[in-house]
Design a protein around this motif. Structure first.
Motif, PDB file in Angstrom:
ATOM      1  N   LEU A 193      43.041  38.088  32.660  1.00  0.00           N
ATOM      2  CA  LEU A 193      42.266  38.798  33.590  1.00  0.00           C
ATOM      3  C   LEU A 193      41.317  38.290  34.462  1.00  0.00           C
ATOM      4  O   LEU A 193      40.939  38.721  35.303  1.00  0.00           O
ATOM      5  N   ALA A 194      41.194  36.994  34.148  1.00  0.00           N
ATOM      6  CA  ALA A 194      40.245  36.027  35.189  1.00  0.00           C
ATOM      7  C   ALA A 194      41.167  35.479  36.214  1.00  0.00           C
ATOM      8  O   ALA A 194      40.627  35.658  37.205  1.00  0.00           O
ATOM      9  N   ASP A 195      42.466  35.397  35.686  1.00  0.00           N
ATOM     10  CA  ASP A 195      43.401  34.988  36.944  1.00  0.00           C
ATOM     11  C   ASP A 195      43.648  35.999  37.751  1.00  0.00           C
ATOM     12  O   ASP A 195      43.617  35.957  39.080  1.00  0.00           O
ATOM     13  N   ALA A 196      43.826  37.213  37.276  1.00  0.00           N
ATOM     14  CA  ALA A 196      44.001  38.283  37.921  1.00  0.00           C
ATOM     15  C   ALA A 196      43.068  38.643  39.003  1.00  0.00           C
ATOM     16  O   ALA A 196      43.218  39.227  40.136  1.00  0.00           O
ATOM     17  N   ALA A 197      41.912  38.420  38.546  1.00  0.00           N
ATOM     18  CA  ALA A 197      40.747  38.818  39.634  1.00  0.00           C
ATOM     19  C   ALA A 197      40.467  37.851  40.616  1.00  0.00           C
ATOM     20  O   ALA A 197      39.817  38.246  41.621  1.00  0.00           O
ATOM     21  N   LYS A 198      41.204  36.696  40.842  1.00  0.00           N
ATOM     22  CA  LYS A 198      41.107  35.761  41.663  1.00  0.00           C
ATOM     23  C   LYS A 198      41.446  36.419  43.232  1.00  0.00           C
ATOM     24  O   LYS A 198      41.095  35.877  44.223  1.00  0.00           O
ATOM     25  N   TYR A 199      42.400  37.470  43.221  1.00  0.00           N
ATOM     26  CA  TYR A 199      42.723  38.133  44.486  1.00  0.00           C
ATOM     27  C   TYR A 199      41.606  38.753  45.184  1.00  0.00           C
ATOM     28  O   TYR A 199      41.885  39.188  46.425  1.00  0.00           O
ATOM     29  N   ASP A 200      40.643  39.031  44.376  1.00  0.00           N
ATOM     30  CA  ASP A 200      39.503  39.813  45.436  1.00  0.00           C
ATOM     31  C   ASP A 200      38.558  38.814  45.779  1.00  0.00           C
ATOM     32  O   ASP A 200      38.006  38.081  44.862  1.00  0.00           O
TER      33      ASP A 200
ATOM     34  N   MET B 100      40.955  30.847  36.922  1.00  0.00           N
ATOM     35  CA  MET B 100      40.194  31.686  36.268  1.00  0.00           C
ATOM     36  C   MET B 100      38.668  30.964  36.369  1.00  0.00           C
ATOM     37  O   MET B 100      38.246  30.075  36.341  1.00  0.00           O
ATOM     38  N   GLY B 101      37.838  32.014  36.289  1.00  0.00           N
ATOM     39  CA  GLY B 101      36.755  32.662  35.654  1.00  0.00           C
ATOM     40  C   GLY B 101      35.595  32.848  36.203  1.00  0.00           C
ATOM     41  O   GLY B 101      34.837  33.855  36.330  1.00  0.00           O
ATOM     42  N   ILE B 102      34.981  31.550  37.121  1.00  0.00           N
ATOM     43  CA  ILE B 102      33.667  31.803  37.600  1.00  0.00           C
ATOM     44  C   ILE B 102      33.696  31.705  39.081  1.00  0.00           C
ATOM     45  O   ILE B 102      34.359  30.907  39.358  1.00  0.00           O
ATOM     46  N   CYS B 103      33.190  32.424  39.663  1.00  0.00           N
ATOM     47  CA  CYS B 103      32.879  32.505  41.070  1.00  0.00           C
ATOM     48  C   CYS B 103      31.382  32.481  41.509  1.00  0.00           C
ATOM     49  O   CYS B 103      30.522  32.569  40.691  1.00  0.00           O
TER      50      CYS B 103
END
Ligand code: SF4
Length: 417
Positions: free
Chosen positions: A10-17, A40-43
């Protein structure tokens, strides 16, 4: 599935945003063991007072009932799925926060059951963090298209920033690739957020103790290169969103090809330089006084990849130059290639007590190759003789190199165009 396995998905999937400024760099140095920029995980994101904050960036779930063709989480994709409970996201945020890894949370989600249900789950996380744990860190919530107005209003009470993703630049692009999403629904949510912020601000001005509502404003993301809409269409939509809904930021995200993609999608990602140029053009609209039709028009609907958009404008408008740095108004100096907003302010300050010379520009670290053909300063400027040269465009062209997303974010932050 254990929490770490879910986090990985779910952190990997969020990278597209792309709505977090520095997330999603494409590569890490070969053989490195520390300092990964991938996955993942921290932006990182920027608060209204300019602080850079680290955020845990995850999806609540990557299950989704929608079928947006550009998205790896669409219902027809065979990507591995996972789902956190709101309580798990709360616990993860607190764990990361206590270890000092993050200062906040960026939470998005695929759509499950329906828009309202999904939005309620996101709100549940933010409300629990704020109310039960007294969490004062930064929270950025993605709003779900078509969620009820009351839910968006509640989300704004717990979140610092809300984002409503426009996703694609035109209504026909949405129709083609994300048929469940409608532009009026998306812009309707944006306008609701804007109205609510306006109401709260005027209540506060009138001396009432109004609650905080998304104090860091709203942002959006637009995917670039998934359809053949030119840069003119993208920038016109951005300009409309800034004007009509007072968005803080539009993030441009180069389309990345996904596994088993629909034949309507391109097989290749657009050059990263295109995304970089869009960020530069966006800064020209927001901080340099350019309107969208000066940057792109129907005769030249795409931004030049060779020159930054300010240089491209200057090359087309030689009659505007040279700009006299000792007498010109701020608006005119802002249009000189290579002089960024900070240096314009410095030049205006300096000229209160001295005449600006070419040597002063060098001290300000202005890129003289770009600037000198376009300015008059005190004393001799040998570069000025090039202003009428037919091959000036080639002369001022900076060396091409492959950009990373960090370059785009850096340029977007400094605004030096
Ligand atoms: S609604 Fe969002 S998560 Fe679902 S398919 Fe569309 S872009 Fe992907």
């Amino acid at each position: 599935m254990d929490r770490n396995a879910k986090l990985e998905i779910l952190a990997d999937a969020a990278k597209y945003d792309a709505s977090c400024a520095s997330s999603g760099a494409k590569s890490t140095r070969k053989d490195s063991r520390l300092g990964s920029t991938e996955g993942m995980g921290i932006c990182h994101s920027y608060t209204p007072d300019g602080r850079c904050v680290s955020l845990l960036k995850i999806l609540l779930t990557n299950y989704c009932i929608y079928d947006c063709q550009y998205c790896v989480n669409r219902v027809t994709s065979d990507t591995p799925r996972a789902r956190f409970t709101p309580q798990e996201v709360v616990q993860l945020t607190l764990d990361f926060y206590r270890r000092n890894y993050i200062e906040g949370l960026f939470l998005s989600s695929g759509i499950i059951v329906n828009s309202d249900y999904t939005m309620e789950q996101l709100i549940h996380v933010a409300r629990t963090l704020r109310e039960e744990h007294g969490f004062g860190g930064y929270i950025h919530l993605k709003t779900i298209p078509a969620a009820a107005d009351e839910l968006i209003e509640e989300a704004g009470l717990w979140a610092d920033r809300l984002s409503v993703n426009i996703e694609l630049p035109t209504e026909s692009d949405l129709k083609k690739l994300a048929p469940e999403k409608k532009k009026p629904t998306i812009t309707g949510a944006m306008s609701h957020i804007r109205q609510r912020r306006d109401e709260i601000q005027s209540d506060r001005k009138a001396g009432f103790k109004a609650p905080r509502f998304a104090p860091a404003g709203q942002s959006t993301q637009m995917i670039v290169g998934a359809t053949d809409t030119p840069d003119a269409g993208i920038l016109r939509t951005a300009s409309e969103l800034y004007g009509d809904h007072r968005l803080r930021r539009v993030y441009y995200s180069a389309f990345s090809p996904i596994p088993h993609a629909d034949a309507r999608l391109p097989g290749l990602a657009p050059p990263l330089m295109r995304e970089h140029r869009l960020y530069q053009a966006d800064w020209l609209m927001r901080f340099y006084g350019f309107n969208v039709d000066e940057i792109v028009d129907d005769a030249q609907p795409d931004l030049s990849l060779e020159h930054d958009p300010k240089m491209a404008w200057a090359l087309r408008h030689r009659e505007f130059f040279p700009v006299d740095l000792n007498t010109a108004p701020r608006e005119a100096i802002l249009r000189v290639p290579g002089i960024g907003t900070r240096n314009v302010t410095r030049i205006l300050k300096m000229r209160r007590w001295k005449r600006i010379r070419i040597e002063d520009l060098k001290k300000l670290r202005v890129v003289m190759k770009k600037t000198s053909p376009f300015v008059l300063a005190d004393g001799h400027n040998p570069g000025l003789k090039d202003l009428e040269r037919l091959d000036l465009g080639r002369k001022v062209q900076t060396k091409h190199r492959q950009l990373t997303l960090f370059d785009a974010a850096g340029s977007a932050l400094t605004g030096e165009v």
